[in-house]
Design an enzyme around this catalytic site. Structure first.
Site, PDB file in Angstrom:
ATOM      1  N   GLN A   1     -45.942-167.039  53.128  1.00  0.00           N
ATOM      2  CA  GLN A   1     -46.274-168.396  52.688  1.00  0.00           C
ATOM      3  C   GLN A   1     -45.873-169.443  53.720  1.00  0.00           C
ATOM      4  OE1 GLN A   1     -44.668-169.078  48.786  1.00  0.00           O
ATOM      5  NE2 GLN A   1     -46.041-167.616  47.799  1.00  0.00           N
TER       6      GLN A   1
ATOM      7  N   ASN B   1     -41.299-173.263  39.671  1.00  0.00           N
ATOM      8  CA  ASN B   1     -40.990-172.103  40.519  1.00  0.00           C
ATOM      9  C   ASN B   1     -42.254-171.619  41.207  1.00  0.00           C
ATOM     10  OD1 ASN B   1     -39.310-170.216  41.684  1.00  0.00           O
ATOM     11  ND2 ASN B   1     -39.280-168.829  39.924  1.00  0.00           N
TER      12      ASN B   1
ATOM     13  N   SER C   1     -53.129-166.978  43.948  1.00  0.00           N
ATOM     14  CA  SER C   1     -53.079-167.288  45.375  1.00  0.00           C
ATOM     15  C   SER C   1     -54.316-168.060  45.821  1.00  0.00           C
ATOM     16  CB  SER C   1     -52.947-165.999  46.190  1.00  0.00           C
ATOM     17  OG  SER C   1     -51.753-165.330  45.868  1.00  0.00           O
TER      18      SER C   1
ATOM     19  N   LYS D   1     -46.919-167.893  33.936  1.00  0.00           N
ATOM     20  CA  LYS D   1     -47.010-168.290  35.346  1.00  0.00           C
ATOM     21  C   LYS D   1     -48.346-167.884  35.951  1.00  0.00           C
ATOM     22  CE  LYS D   1     -44.463-167.833  39.723  1.00  0.00           C
ATOM     23  NZ  LYS D   1     -44.205-169.250  39.960  1.00  0.00           N
TER      24      LYS D   1
ATOM     25  N   ASP E   1     -47.296-157.698  46.239  1.00  0.00           N
ATOM     26  CA  ASP E   1     -47.089-157.991  44.814  1.00  0.00           C
ATOM     27  C   ASP E   1     -47.502-156.820  43.927  1.00  0.00           C
ATOM     28  OD1 ASP E   1     -45.958-160.427  45.203  1.00  0.00           O
ATOM     29  OD2 ASP E   1     -47.719-161.614  44.675  1.00  0.00           O
TER      30      ASP E   1
ATOM     31  N   GLU F   1     -39.722-164.852  42.814  1.00  0.00           N
ATOM     32  CA  GLU F   1     -39.216-165.555  41.631  1.00  0.00           C
ATOM     33  C   GLU F   1     -37.814-165.113  41.246  1.00  0.00           C
ATOM     34  OE1 GLU F   1     -43.637-166.154  41.361  1.00  0.00           O
ATOM     35  OE2 GLU F   1     -42.238-164.722  42.221  1.00  0.00           O
TER      36      GLU F   1
ATOM     37  N   ARG G   1     -54.634-172.413  46.724  1.00  0.00           N
ATOM     38  CA  ARG G   1     -55.154-172.716  48.058  1.00  0.00           C
ATOM     39  C   ARG G   1     -56.423-173.566  47.944  1.00  0.00           C
ATOM     40  NH1 ARG G   1     -52.373-167.984  48.666  1.00  0.00           N
ATOM     41  NH2 ARG G   1     -51.613-167.333  50.726  1.00  0.00           N
TER      42      ARG G   1
ATOM     43  N   ASP H   1     -48.322-172.129  37.409  1.00  0.00           N
ATOM     44  CA  ASP H   1     -48.372-172.448  38.841  1.00  0.00           C
ATOM     45  C   ASP H   1     -49.522-173.394  39.177  1.00  0.00           C
ATOM     46  OD1 ASP H   1     -46.212-170.780  39.147  1.00  0.00           O
ATOM     47  OD2 ASP H   1     -47.012-169.791  40.932  1.00  0.00           O
TER      48      ASP H   1
ATOM     49  N   GLY I   1     -44.145-171.075  44.154  1.00  0.00           N
ATOM     50  CA  GLY I   1     -44.121-170.973  45.608  1.00  0.00           C
ATOM     51  C   GLY I   1     -45.467-171.260  46.237  1.00  0.00           C
TER      52      GLY I   1
ATOM     53  N   SER J   1     -41.475-164.492  54.586  1.00  0.00           N
ATOM     54  CA  SER J   1     -42.529-164.790  53.619  1.00  0.00           C
ATOM     55  C   SER J   1     -43.776-165.239  54.351  1.00  0.00           C
ATOM     56  CB  SER J   1     -42.079-165.883  52.645  1.00  0.00           C
ATOM     57  OG  SER J   1     -43.155-166.296  51.827  1.00  0.00           O
TER      58      SER J   1
ATOM     59  N   HIS K   1     -42.714-163.367  35.921  1.00  0.00           N
ATOM     60  CA  HIS K   1     -43.909-162.859  35.235  1.00  0.00           C
ATOM     61  C   HIS K   1     -44.212-161.419  35.588  1.00  0.00           C
ATOM     62  CE1 HIS K   1     -46.538-164.025  38.908  1.00  0.00           C
ATOM     63  NE2 HIS K   1     -45.288-164.250  39.227  1.00  0.00           N
ATOM     64  N   ARG K   2     -44.028-161.053  36.835  1.00  0.00           N
ATOM     65  CA  ARG K   2     -44.424-159.703  37.251  1.00  0.00           C
ATOM     66  C   ARG K   2     -43.440-158.638  36.742  1.00  0.00           C
ATOM     67  NH1 ARG K   2     -48.967-160.520  39.339  1.00  0.00           N
ATOM     68  NH2 ARG K   2     -49.408-162.237  40.765  1.00  0.00           N
TER      69      ARG K   2
END
Length: 652
Positions: free
Chosen positions: A171, A92, A23, A416, A316, A344, A27, A49, A94, A169, A391-392
């Site tokens: 985001q 993928n 994250s 990822k 998460d 995801e 950014r 990512d 985000g 979200s 991934h998670r």
């Protein structure tokens, strides 16, 4: 499909240096690109990512120098992108797609943004609606409200208020806030509905402040970007370790004894997911924390307790609690997790589906999941976990290895955010020990291995029994053992054997509810087992079934490829053999004692044929594995052979 089999784990302890936060990394990269001046970004996460973001910025004309050791120098473009027409594929990611949508909407160019199929299923309509309020020209190339997108130069509508939904979200708000300084005018963002995942907005605000833009905040409903705001390079930025990734190792410490320390995040972190440690503490784990580290250990009484938790503050990391709950007494309920459904994959549905494979009771709703583990942790079933390119999911379910062997499909999806996750996992966990005993037919390996297991109080695997069971099941189903046209059917039989072994695999064997312990020991079925064992598809089908026997406190396994294929990490490897004459005499004695007519000559011929077939098969040929101790029992008693294996195991 590629897979990774994780052995059952006895304990977890050690120290892990975390990779950079996904994250924060993306950014920082975007703001460094939009800023005036050059920014050196250190400890950047190396992952899919961030690779997508770096590639996109490069295609937009931003100069980026790789400095080595996860450090980059970004030459800021001063609020605009040099390239005004580009087609960007963002996978993928985000954390790349949403912020870039905002920035490119105000960049005065013509751009297309697309991703993988799942990215095109993840909503973006609320962000697009908000950007259109300030003049953005964005069209959907596919389904309304979802990527891919086509962006043309905006007609700016200076100042005023913009509304954006906050309940799907965070985001969307992040993408909008990070773009607004490009307008140069004061703009107020009004959040419609309850804002979820607030800690990620705190990361956004802190990162914008690091680059010189102070957003004025009125609670969580109103955010104002002042007129004249612009991004300026802070010179050097260090990316914190990923707090979401820390959750897996902290949970390992809480379940597996610990202490297990993660470095890179701690008390001073700007990431909300560090509060995952508080959730573990509520479950009973012992937590210690410093400015840049967190350490977790099991409770003093080794008992974790189920909790009910509003997870809005750790969206998460909360996923890790769903598998941690398997090791707790009582039910764990996680609420306020609706955002999981637009990640995801639909993470609520995915986690519920995979937990049920383990024999866990799961209830799920729009924004909650309730997990009730079996009464005994030993009742968790070995299972193959599908990861949904998420991934998670893969990392969360690795924790199950503290109870049972587990197969993770598509393990490389962790790239990822944490490409070497499973290597780090192995470094801090202690796998259940294995003694692998290989050798030819009638060498006495089964007798020796079973007695070694009994002496140690460990589990015992007679891998040959699985092949004999496959041969028996094939015979009853009408399949010829050597029929290559029936290979797929034989493999399916092997994978789906309805078999129950008695204690340590010695007392009884049930096939579809029928006792078959004696039936599979016949010479006919033994010969059939040798034939089906030569089929690669059958061996592949039985691989995980064999590995699933690896449970605490340890396993002694005998077969033809235990050390070379099934348990290559076995601490003790033994190749047990004897002359073919002695082996024939032993088999003759066994048959006579059972009242079965036999003669030496046919037995000698059969053993020689089996040896030839086993040594020449294309997959896992019978041979002494590298590092294996050679034990020739031609002139040894069983007691002496057992003593030697125990001696080697003690030294391992």
């Amino acid at each position: 499909m590629e897979f990774l089999d994780l052995p059952s784990v006895l304990a977890a302890r050690g120290t892990v240096r975390l990779p950079g936060s996904k994250s924060i990394s993306n950014r920082v990269l975007l703001l460094a690109a939009l800023a005036s001046g050059d920014t050196e970004v250190r400890d950047l996460l190396a992952s899919d990512d961030t690779a997508r973001m770096l590639d996109a910025l490069g295609r937009l004309g931003v100069e980026i120098d790789a400095l080595g050791d996860n450090a980059f120098r970004v030459h800021g473009a001063g609020g605009t992108f040099p390239v005004k027409r580009a087609d960007l594929f963002l996978g993928n990611a985000g954390t790349a797609f949403r912020p870039l949508t905002g920035a490119l909407a105000l960049a005065g160019g013509h751009y297309t943004l697309s991703g993988v199929a799942r990215m095109h299923e993840r909503p973006i309509g609320d962000l697009v609606d908000a950007l259109r309020q300030i003049g953005a020209d964005i069209a959907y190339s596919g389904n309304e409200g979802f990527p891919p997108l086509e962006i043309r130069p905006a007609t700016s509508r200076p100042g005023g208020a913009v509304e954006v939904r906050g309940d799907v979200s965070s985001q969307f708000l992040t993408g909008l806030l990070m773009a607004l300084p490009l307008t140069g005018v004061e703009t107020t963002v009004e959040v419609v509905g309850e804002l979820i995942s607030k800690p990620y907005i705190e990361i956004t605000l802190a990162t914008m402040a690091r680059f010189g833009v102070q957003v004025l905040r009125d609670g969580w409903q109103r955010f104002t970007v002042p007129a004249g705001s612009s991004y300026r390079s802070p010179g050097v930025v260090y990316v914190e370790g990923d707090a979401s990734s820390a959750s897996y190792f902290l949970a390992l410490g809480a379940i597996g004894g610990g202490p297990l320390r993660v470095e890179g995040v701690g008390r001073d972190s700007i990431q909300g997911d560090v509060r995952f440690a508080d959730a573990l503490a509520q479950m009973g784990a012992r937590i210690e924390m410093g400015p840049n580290w967190i350490e977790a250990s099991a409770p003093a009484d080794n008992v974790l307790h189920g909790i009910a938790l509003d997870c809005n503050h750790i969206p998460d990391a909360a996923m890790t609690l769903a598998t941690t709950a398997l090791f707790a007494q009582g039910t764990t309920t996680l609420t306020h997790i609706a955002s999981w459904r637009v990640k995801e994959t639909d993470r609520i549905a995915a986690i519920a589906t995979e937990l049920r494979k383990l024999g866990v009771s799961v209830d799920e709703g729009h924004d909650f999941i309730r997990v009730t583990p079996p009464a005994k942790i030993a009742d968790l079933r070995p299972a193959t976990i599908d990861t949904y390119d998420d991934h998670r999911i893969a990392m969360c379910f690795s924790l199950v290895a503290l109870a049972t062997p587990i197969r993770i499909n598509d393990p490389k999806c962790v790239a990822k955010t944490f490409p070497d996750y499973f290597a780090r996992f192995a470094e801090v966990t202690q796998a259940v020990p294995v003694i692998a005993v290989d050798g030819p037919s009638a060498s006495g390996k089964g007798t020796v291995a079973a007695r070694v297991a009994a002496a140690l109080g460990w589990h015992y695997l007679d891998s040959g029994a699985l092949y004999r069971l496959t041969a028996l099941a094939a015979q009853r189903a009408g399949f010829a053992w050597g029929d290559e046209a029936a290979v797929d059917a034989l493999a399916a039989l092997a994978a789906n054997l309805d078999v129950v072994f008695g204690e340590n695999g010695l007392d009884s064997i049930l096939l579809s509810g029928e006792e078959v312990g004696e039936a599979i020991r016949s010479e006919e079925i033994s010969s059939g087992a040798s034939q089906v064992a030569a089929l690669p598809a059958v061996r592949a089908a039985l691989l995980f079934r064999q590995r699933a026997f690896r449970r605490a406190p340890g396993l002694v396994a005998d077969g033809r490829d235990m050390a070379s294929v099934v348990f290559p990490d076995a601490a003790t490897k033994v190749f047990l053999t004897a002359s073919v004459k002695i082996r024939a005499e032993r088999r003759y004695k066994q048959l006579i004692e059972k009242g079965i007519a036999a003669s030496i000559a046919p037995l000698l011929l059969d053993l020689r044929e089996r040896d030839e077939r086993d040594s020449r098969r294309c997959v896992a040929p019978l041979q002494q594995s590298e590092g294996a101790e050679l034990l020739d029992t031609t002139d040894l008693s069983i007691e002496t052979a057992v003593a030697r294996v125990l001696g080697w195991a003690k030294k391992a």
